[in-house]
Design a protein around this motif. Structure first.
Motif, PDB file in Angstrom:
ATOM      1  N   CYS A   1       2.014 -12.215  -7.620  1.00 30.51           N
ATOM      2  CA  CYS A   1       2.922 -12.650  -6.557  1.00 30.51           C
ATOM      3  C   CYS A   1       2.899 -14.161  -6.374  1.00 30.51           C
ATOM      4  O   CYS A   1       1.873 -14.798  -6.567  1.00 30.51           O
TER       5      CYS A   1
ATOM      6  N   SER B   1       1.443  -8.912   4.543  1.00 26.53           N
ATOM      7  CA  SER B   1       0.336  -9.532   3.816  1.00 26.53           C
ATOM      8  C   SER B   1       0.395  -9.105   2.359  1.00 26.53           C
ATOM      9  O   SER B   1       1.093  -8.160   2.010  1.00 26.53           O
ATOM     10  N   ILE B   2      -0.357  -9.810   1.536  1.00 26.99           N
ATOM     11  CA  ILE B   2      -0.471  -9.451   0.122  1.00 26.99           C
ATOM     12  C   ILE B   2      -1.914  -9.020  -0.120  1.00 26.99           C
ATOM     13  O   ILE B   2      -2.836  -9.819   0.043  1.00 26.99           O
ATOM     14  N   PRO B   3      -2.126  -7.759  -0.518  1.00 22.13           N
ATOM     15  CA  PRO B   3      -3.498  -7.320  -0.817  1.00 22.13           C
ATOM     16  C   PRO B   3      -4.093  -8.136  -1.968  1.00 22.13           C
ATOM     17  O   PRO B   3      -3.372  -8.616  -2.856  1.00 22.13           O
ATOM     18  N   ARG B   4      -5.376  -8.287  -1.934  1.00 19.66           N
ATOM     19  CA  ARG B   4      -6.078  -9.110  -2.921  1.00 19.66           C
ATOM     20  C   ARG B   4      -5.768  -8.696  -4.364  1.00 19.66           C
ATOM     21  O   ARG B   4      -5.574  -9.526  -5.237  1.00 19.66           O
ATOM     22  N   GLU B   5      -5.664  -7.399  -4.619  1.00 18.00           N
ATOM     23  CA  GLU B   5      -5.448  -6.932  -5.993  1.00 18.00           C
ATOM     24  C   GLU B   5      -4.046  -7.222  -6.521  1.00 18.00           C
ATOM     25  O   GLU B   5      -3.791  -7.093  -7.717  1.00 18.00           O
ATOM     26  N   TYR B   6      -3.120  -7.628  -5.652  1.00 13.24           N
ATOM     27  CA  TYR B   6      -1.758  -7.939  -6.079  1.00 13.24           C
ATOM     28  C   TYR B   6      -1.438  -9.433  -6.027  1.00 13.24           C
ATOM     29  O   TYR B   6      -0.337  -9.838  -6.378  1.00 13.24           O
ATOM     30  N   GLN B   7      -2.373 -10.264  -5.630  1.00 14.00           N
ATOM     31  CA  GLN B   7      -2.096 -11.686  -5.478  1.00 14.00           C
ATOM     32  C   GLN B   7      -1.768 -12.373  -6.798  1.00 14.00           C
ATOM     33  O   GLN B   7      -1.000 -13.327  -6.821  1.00 14.00           O
ATOM     34  N   PHE B   8      -2.303 -11.895  -7.892  1.00 14.25           N
ATOM     35  CA  PHE B   8      -2.058 -12.549  -9.177  1.00 14.25           C
ATOM     36  C   PHE B   8      -0.648 -12.298  -9.709  1.00 14.25           C
ATOM     37  O   PHE B   8      -0.174 -13.043 -10.570  1.00 14.25           O
TER      38      PHE B   8
ATOM     39  N   ARG C   1       0.819  -1.214   0.000  1.00 16.82           N
ATOM     40  CA  ARG C   1       0.000   0.000   0.000  1.00 16.82           C
ATOM     41  C   ARG C   1       0.853   1.264   0.000  1.00 16.82           C
ATOM     42  O   ARG C   1       0.337   2.352  -0.180  1.00 16.82           O
TER      43      ARG C   1
END
Length: 110
Positions: free
Chosen positions: A99, A90-97, A65
């Motif tokens: 990572c 943590s990894i925000p939901r919008e960056y999971q793809f 963030r």
């Protein structure tokens, strides 16, 4: 371990555990032979790295963030095949793809 063209993220809320995970990933990808060697090349602040001319990124304290442009630049480096290993709470939901997440339980079996 085969490197995907994604940002490798060591995920842990504990800073010491996160640092150990990042060091373990650095060893597995051939940047160091021991955890103490990996700790020597570890950068605490992502903004201390010249992202335009770096050959690899190893940082144990990154906040997704904190900067959208920095995250985009890290993904561009990873997509080009440059090794990007970071530690994060943590990894925000919008960056999971973009990572590949590694958790402490992933390394307990090794």
């Amino acid at each position: 371990m085969k490197k995907e063209n994604k940002i490798m993220v060591a995920v842990s809320a504990d800073p010491e555990e996160r640092k150990a995970l990042v060091c373990r990933l650095a060893i597995e990808h051939g940047f160091a032979r021991t955890p103490s060697d990996a700790a020597k090349i570890l950068i605490q602040n992502i903004y201390d790295i010249d992202l335009a001319g770096t050959f690899f990124v190893i940082c144990d304290n990154y906040n997704f963030r904190g900067g959208v442009i920095t995250t985009q630049r890290l993904y561009e480096l990873a997509a080009k095949g440059i090794c990007v290993i970071i530690g994060s709470r943590s990894i925000p939901r919008e960056y999971q793809f973009i990572c590949s997440a590694f958790y402490p339980s992933d390394f307990s079996r090794l």
